[in-house]
Design an enzyme around this catalytic site. Sequence first.
Site, short mmCIF file in Angstrom:
data_model
loop_
_atom_site.label_atom_id
_atom_site.label_comp_id
_atom_site.label_asym_id
_atom_site.label_seq_id
_atom_site.Cartn_x
_atom_site.Cartn_y
_atom_site.Cartn_z
N LYS A 13 -11.53 22.62 -17.78
CA LYS A 13 -10.55 22.40 -18.86
C LYS A 13 -9.14 22.79 -18.42
CE LYS A 13 -12.77 25.24 -21.66
NZ LYS A 13 -13.89 25.65 -20.79
N ARG A 160 -10.80 36.80 -12.28
CA ARG A 160 -10.96 37.27 -13.66
C ARG A 160 -12.17 38.19 -13.78
NH1 ARG A 160 -10.57 31.84 -17.31
NH2 ARG A 160 -12.22 32.95 -18.43
N ARG A 171 -21.20 34.34 -21.21
CA ARG A 171 -20.26 33.31 -21.64
C ARG A 171 -20.98 31.98 -21.90
NH1 ARG A 171 -16.22 33.50 -16.94
NH2 ARG A 171 -15.27 31.71 -17.98
P1 AP5 Z 1 -11.30 25.77 -14.73
O1 AP5 Z 1 -10.43 24.57 -14.84
O2 AP5 Z 1 -10.64 27.08 -14.62
O3 AP5 Z 1 -12.41 25.75 -15.90
P2 AP5 Z 1 -12.29 26.01 -17.45
O4 AP5 Z 1 -13.07 24.96 -18.13
O5 AP5 Z 1 -10.87 26.19 -17.85
O6 AP5 Z 1 -13.13 27.34 -17.53
P3 AP5 Z 1 -12.79 28.73 -18.23
O7 AP5 Z 1 -13.65 29.76 -17.57
O8 AP5 Z 1 -11.32 28.98 -18.26
O9 AP5 Z 1 -13.31 28.47 -19.63
P4 AP5 Z 1 -13.70 29.52 -20.64
O10 AP5 Z 1 -13.83 28.66 -21.78
O11 AP5 Z 1 -14.84 30.35 -20.29
O12 AP5 Z 1 -12.49 30.59 -20.57
P5 AP5 Z 1 -11.19 30.79 -21.46
O13 AP5 Z 1 -10.12 31.27 -20.57
O14 AP5 Z 1 -10.94 29.61 -22.29
O15 AP5 Z 1 -12.27 25.52 -13.46
C1 AP5 Z 1 -13.18 26.52 -13.06
C2 AP5 Z 1 -13.22 26.58 -11.52
O16 AP5 Z 1 -13.81 25.37 -11.02
C3 AP5 Z 1 -11.84 26.68 -10.87
O17 AP5 Z 1 -11.90 27.52 -9.77
C4 AP5 Z 1 -11.52 25.24 -10.45
O18 AP5 Z 1 -10.70 25.20 -9.31
C5 AP5 Z 1 -12.91 24.66 -10.18
N1 AP5 Z 1 -13.01 23.25 -10.57
C6 AP5 Z 1 -12.43 22.64 -11.66
N2 AP5 Z 1 -12.77 21.33 -11.70
C7 AP5 Z 1 -13.58 21.11 -10.63
C8 AP5 Z 1 -14.25 19.95 -10.14
N3 AP5 Z 1 -14.14 18.75 -10.74
N4 AP5 Z 1 -15.01 20.08 -9.02
C9 AP5 Z 1 -15.10 21.29 -8.38
N5 AP5 Z 1 -14.49 22.42 -8.82
C10 AP5 Z 1 -13.74 22.33 -9.91
O19 AP5 Z 1 -11.66 31.97 -22.40
C11 AP5 Z 1 -11.88 33.26 -21.90
C12 AP5 Z 1 -12.31 34.20 -22.98
O20 AP5 Z 1 -11.28 34.31 -23.98
C13 AP5 Z 1 -13.57 33.81 -23.75
O21 AP5 Z 1 -14.74 34.20 -23.09
C14 AP5 Z 1 -13.34 34.59 -25.05
O22 AP5 Z 1 -13.61 35.96 -24.88
C15 AP5 Z 1 -11.85 34.42 -25.27
N6 AP5 Z 1 -11.53 33.22 -26.05
C16 AP5 Z 1 -10.80 32.14 -25.62
N7 AP5 Z 1 -10.71 31.22 -26.58
C17 AP5 Z 1 -11.40 31.69 -27.65
C18 AP5 Z 1 -11.69 31.18 -28.93
N8 AP5 Z 1 -11.25 29.98 -29.33
N9 AP5 Z 1 -12.44 31.96 -29.77
C19 AP5 Z 1 -12.87 33.16 -29.41
N10 AP5 Z 1 -12.65 33.70 -28.18
C20 AP5 Z 1 -11.92 32.98 -27.32
MG MG Z 2 -9.71 27.82 -18.58
#
Ligand code: AP5
Ligand code: MG
Length: 217
Positions: A13, A160, A171
Amino acid sequence: MNLIFMGPPGAGKGTQAERIVETLNVPHISTGDAFRAAMKEGTALGIQAKSFVDQGLLVPDEITVGIVKERLEQPDCTKGFLLDGFPRTVVQADALGSILNEMNRSIDVVLDLAVDRDRLLARLTGRRICKSCGATFHLIFNPTKVEGKCDKCSGDLYQRADDHEEKVGTRLDEYISKTAPLLAYYSERELVKSVNGEQAIDAVTEEIMNTLRGTNQ
Ligand code: AP5
Ligand code: MG
Ligand code: ZN
């Protein structure tokens, strides 16, 4: 265009959002990034969020909805927005609907980045992020030119706390129990478009852009 990116942790994402917002010229609103920024600054929000985020648990809805409402009211969102990682529960989705209703606006499309669970662990444990500008890289799938240094700003990279293997399972479980039901929620409203997130990064971007062009017509 008012967009939501959905998909499990590690689906891509953030990686795709960074690219797409440059083309669409809309702000990238990531609740995860907002919590991490607040944690780094040590604000009251950051202190509240930290115990949940570091454990891989969702932050309570009332906290999360409050920060998104405030953000959507900023003037740069009038041209559209890309929500990354919000909503993540039915309560949040309902709240978003009410916020947008009050503003006479609505969601145009919910883009679901579909990736199989067994690929996500490698993506998350190998992820590295720039301390200065927040850009995302991967040790194997998207390496930086100079080891440990950001390609965009030469900042130092970090891992992270919730990307360690023992937190990733929590998660994914949170995603399946609380967030995945939103796909049915938005499908009923005929807003969901699914994109194959298992392709290479460039190919995913291309599929997203093609899908959005189709939605716009
Ligand atoms: P990346 O693009 O970073 O993936 P992502 O989908 O953004 O994953 P996140 O871990 O950021 O999602 P998340 O939902 O767990 O975390 P968030 O920060 O939102 O890609 C991942 C890796 O893969 C990278 O190294 C990238 O280079 C690689 N990659 C990408 N595409 C690829 C491909 N096509 N092929 C190969 N490799 C690839 O949330 C964190 C925390 O915040 C949550 O756990 C929660 O505690 C809190 N939080 C956030 N939002 C909320 C909410 N709405 N409600 C409650 N708590 C929340
Ligand atoms: Mg993310
Ligand atoms: Zn950087």
